[in-house]
Scaffold this active site. Structure first.
Site, PDB file in Angstrom:
ATOM      1  N   SER A 266       0.513  -1.151  -0.079  1.00  0.00           N
ATOM      2  CA  SER A 266      -0.325  -0.163   0.295  1.00  0.00           C
ATOM      3  C   SER A 266       0.754   1.151   0.113  1.00  0.00           C
ATOM      4  O   SER A 266       2.176   1.671   0.328  1.00  0.00           O
ATOM      5  CB  SER A 266      -0.766  -0.019   1.162  1.00  0.00           C
TER       6      SER A 266
ATOM      7  N   TYR B   8      -2.364   0.452  10.389  1.00  0.00           N
ATOM      8  CA  TYR B   8      -2.116  -0.238   8.563  1.00  0.00           C
ATOM      9  C   TYR B   8      -0.915  -0.242   8.836  1.00  0.00           C
ATOM     10  O   TYR B   8       0.274  -0.887   7.632  1.00  0.00           O
ATOM     11  CB  TYR B   8      -3.438   0.326   7.854  1.00  0.00           C
TER      12      TYR B   8
END
Ligand code: ZN
Length: 680
Positions: free
Chosen positions: A565, A578
């Site tokens: 990501s 995250y």
């Protein structure tokens, strides 16, 4: 075997096609063709063919006699009227006066007499249908009939079973000579209901669709009754003792060895069968004789090769021995196949192009049989034909001794000029023969990725913790699905073992499953961090490790693809829970590239941002766009290109990395342009 004809169904077919302008003759031809094609004891995978003689109008409005006969590429089981193209009857019937006709000329004259120039090629047995006078002609390779004819004294057995109801035709390969011979034998025996083509199959005919079909059922039933009355001697087996290695452990080893050299593997898909018939066949003491005796009908040769490969039983903890045994068996097979080719090619007027010497059926005592093919579909067809062979040979050995056509005739069919002409024509898709697992494959980026890999010809397995959603997606896409929760080690191992059992192994893993957790890093609980690491780091590690274990057993390289990501490069506020495991996953990707490059395993990642069906749900999108005072669409396209990035864009990036054979340890960014998140 019972007739499945019903007056109601027949009438329903006539009504169904009436509106399309299809006449009663052809509608009933479609109906009974499907009845034949729907029974695997009669017809398998495009085998068999049927016809009806009827009339059609040409463009000038003149009525012509035509033969509607099965076209190539159609399967009797689900045939439609266009699968029975109309050929002008008189010009092709006139060919019976010729002494000889080459296959190429035969195909040409059949094609040039089609009523529709775009129709598929009429069956290679078209002339046989044309030379018989009956309105309806049905042809199958019924198991029971093959079991009678595939004997040294098959003709005597058939004469005894059928008396003067069926005429016997000695073996000739399909084409003009067979058609002519059948026409002549029928003319000399005009009272018969059909023809037995020794070591090939059966034709029945009649004036109505029902008559021809029910004669087929009756004649096959007579063969079944004869087999049932035979002594029940079947394959004698002195039990295969000892334990057998798990399929998930030895299948990747077998698949890898079959693929050949690791620098240029020719991967195939494996389809394992262990039905009672398959087990009895592979466990028989006499396997080396009956299994190598040739095909049960010549039609199978193109898919199964002239004979299967027999390999040793894999034992638990002794896979090195198994590897050595298979390597030797494959080498012997290759030598035998090349010798067979040279033996028969020497007699050809036009030299043939040798086909690959890789078996398409493998028999393993104690384990079962394997069909092999360039796709899962091709592997399953080879496996179906091998299982049929097991059944027919079993029945045949009950009567006496299985015997196929002579090897030179097998060669003629395998190296038939019409088949040779097709070689190298249909180019394969770039990811054909590759088994690809996609985690989180039931939705969002995973689903788009599954779709993109399927479009490139891969065999895709959709893995998702939501088994129901995965199975819905798989049935829509036409692929395989399995339950897989990447936070559970057992679940991951089970899923990958199952992939190995279904396909023989795995070549690529797209580790995509993930979810977002947030929290300011100075305050967030350790529990949340651990939860996120469990999915967003350990989940990837488990998937990669399970895939690498299989890839190394295969020895044919592989590819790992991670969905990392933007957070792994450019952290966002309060998104540490995250971003941290994703950053670790980015390094995980590099560690795999480093540690397993020598195994030929590539490891790469896609770094995507702001994908509607990715981590962002609709609520998050409206919240974030509101927080920035932007419309949703301005927010979603807030990148250098000013265009929203979609799950399909991310999927294409995975495909690009899958195809980049010399790229490893790389990150491909898919975010429409964001300098703050650019890699340096
Ligand atoms: Zn046939």
């Amino acid at each position: 075997m019972d007739s499945r004809w019903t007056g109601n169904d027949a009438q329903a077919m006539i009504s169904k096609y009436k509106d399309d302008g299809v006449g009663k003759d052809l509608a009933l031809r479609v109906y009974t063709s499907r009845l034949l094609g729907g029974d695997p004891r009669l017809v398998l995978h495009g085998g068999g063919n049927t016809s009806v003689k009827t009339t059609a109008r040409d463009i000038a409005g003149d009525e012509l006699d035509v033969l509607c006969v099965k076209g190539s590429g159609w399967d009797l089981g689900d045939i439609e009227p266009p699968g029975l193209p109309a050929v002008r009857l008189h010009p092709i019937r006139a060919l019976a006066a010729l002494d000889a006709l080459s296959d190429e000329d035969m195909v040409n004259v059949q094609r040039s007499n089609l009523m529709d120039s775009t129709a598929p090629n009429p069956s290679v047995e078209t002339l046989l249908h044309a030379f018989l006078p009956h309105k309806y002609v049905d042809h199958t390779h019924a198991d029971a009939v093959l079991a009678l004819t595939d004997q040294p004294n098959g003709a005597d057995i058939c004469a005894e079973v059928y008396g003067d109801r069926m005429a016997l035709v000695p073996y000739i390969m399909p084409g003009f000579a067979l058609a002519k011979s059948c026409g002549e034998i029928y003319a000399a025996n005009p009272g018969v209901d059909g023809l037995i083509l020794l070591k090939h199959g059966i034709f029945t005919f009649g004036e109505t669709a029902q008559e021809a079909y029910e004669r087929m059922i009756e004649m096959v039933s007579l063969a079944e009754a004869r087999l049932a009355s035979a002594s029940s001697k079947i394959f004698v087996s002195t039990k295969i003792g000892g334990e057998v290695a798990a399929a998930a452990d030895f299948m990747p080893v077998l698949r890898g060895l079959v693929a050949g050299p690791s620098d240029a593997p020719k991967r195939l898909i494996l389809d394992h069968r262990n039905s009672d018939a398959a087990m009895a066949f592979v466990n028989g003491d006499d396997i080396a004789r009956y299994a190598q005796a040739g095909p049960v009908t010549p039609d199978h040769v193109i898919r199964t090769k002239p004979w299967p490969l027999i390999i040793p039983t894999p034992r638990p903890g002794a896979l090195d021995e198994f590897r050595a045994g298979v390597t030797k068996a494959l080498r012997d097979y290759e030598n035998a196949y090349n010798a067979y080719f040279q033996r028969h090619n020497a007699n050809q007027t036009v030299p043939k192009i040798v086909l690959d010497p890789i078996p398409r059926v493998i028999l393993v005592p104690g384990v079962g049989l394997f069909g092999l093919g360039a796709s899962a579909k091709a592997a399953s067809i080879a496996a179906d034909l091998a299982e049929t062979t097991a059944r027919v040979v079993g029945q045949s050995e009950k009567l006496g001794r299985f015997e196929s056509i002579p090897e030179a005739d097998v060669f003629d069919v395998e190296y038939w000029s019409l088949e040779q002409a097709k070689l190298g024509k249909g180019a394969e898709k770039p990811l054909a023969r590759q088994v690809v697992a996609v985690t989180g494959g039931a939705s969002g980026i995973g689903l788009a990725t599954a779709r993109a890999f399927l479009a490139q010809g891969a065999e895709v397995v959709v893995l998702d913790r939501d088994a129901r959603a995965a199975s819905d997606v798989a049935s829509e896409l036409g692929c395989v699905s399995l339950e897989c929760d990447v936070t559970e080690p057992e679940s991951v191992n089970r899923a990958f073992a199952r992939i190995a059992e279904i396909f023989g192994g795995v070549d690529m893993a797209v580790s995509n499953a993930g979810a977002a957790w947030s929290g300011r890093i100075g305050e967030v609980s350790e529990e949340i961090l651990r939860e996120s690491f469990e999915l967003n780091f350990y989940g990837h590690q488990r998937v990669a490790q399970a895939a690498v274990r299989i890839m190394r057993a295969q020895g044919t390289g592989g590819a790992l693809l991670f969905n990392t990501s933007k957070q792994a490069i450019n952290p966002g506020p309060d998104f540490g829970p995250y971003g941290l495991p994703k950053a670790a996953t980015l390094f995980l990707m590099r560690q795999y590239a480093l540690d397993h490059g020598a195994d030929g395993i590539r490891s790469n990642a896609v770094n995507a941002d702001r994908i509607r069906t990715g981590l962002l749900n609709d609520d998050m999108i409206s919240e974030r766009s509101a927080a920035r005072g932007l419309s949703e669409s301005d927010y979603m396209s807030g990148n250098l290109l000013g265009r929203e990035v979609t799950a399909d864009d991310v999927a294409q990036a995975f495909v690009s990395l899958a195809l980049a054979e010399k790229t490893t340890g790389a990150v491909l960014t898919v975010d429409g342009g964001n300098i703050a998140a650019a890699l340096r």
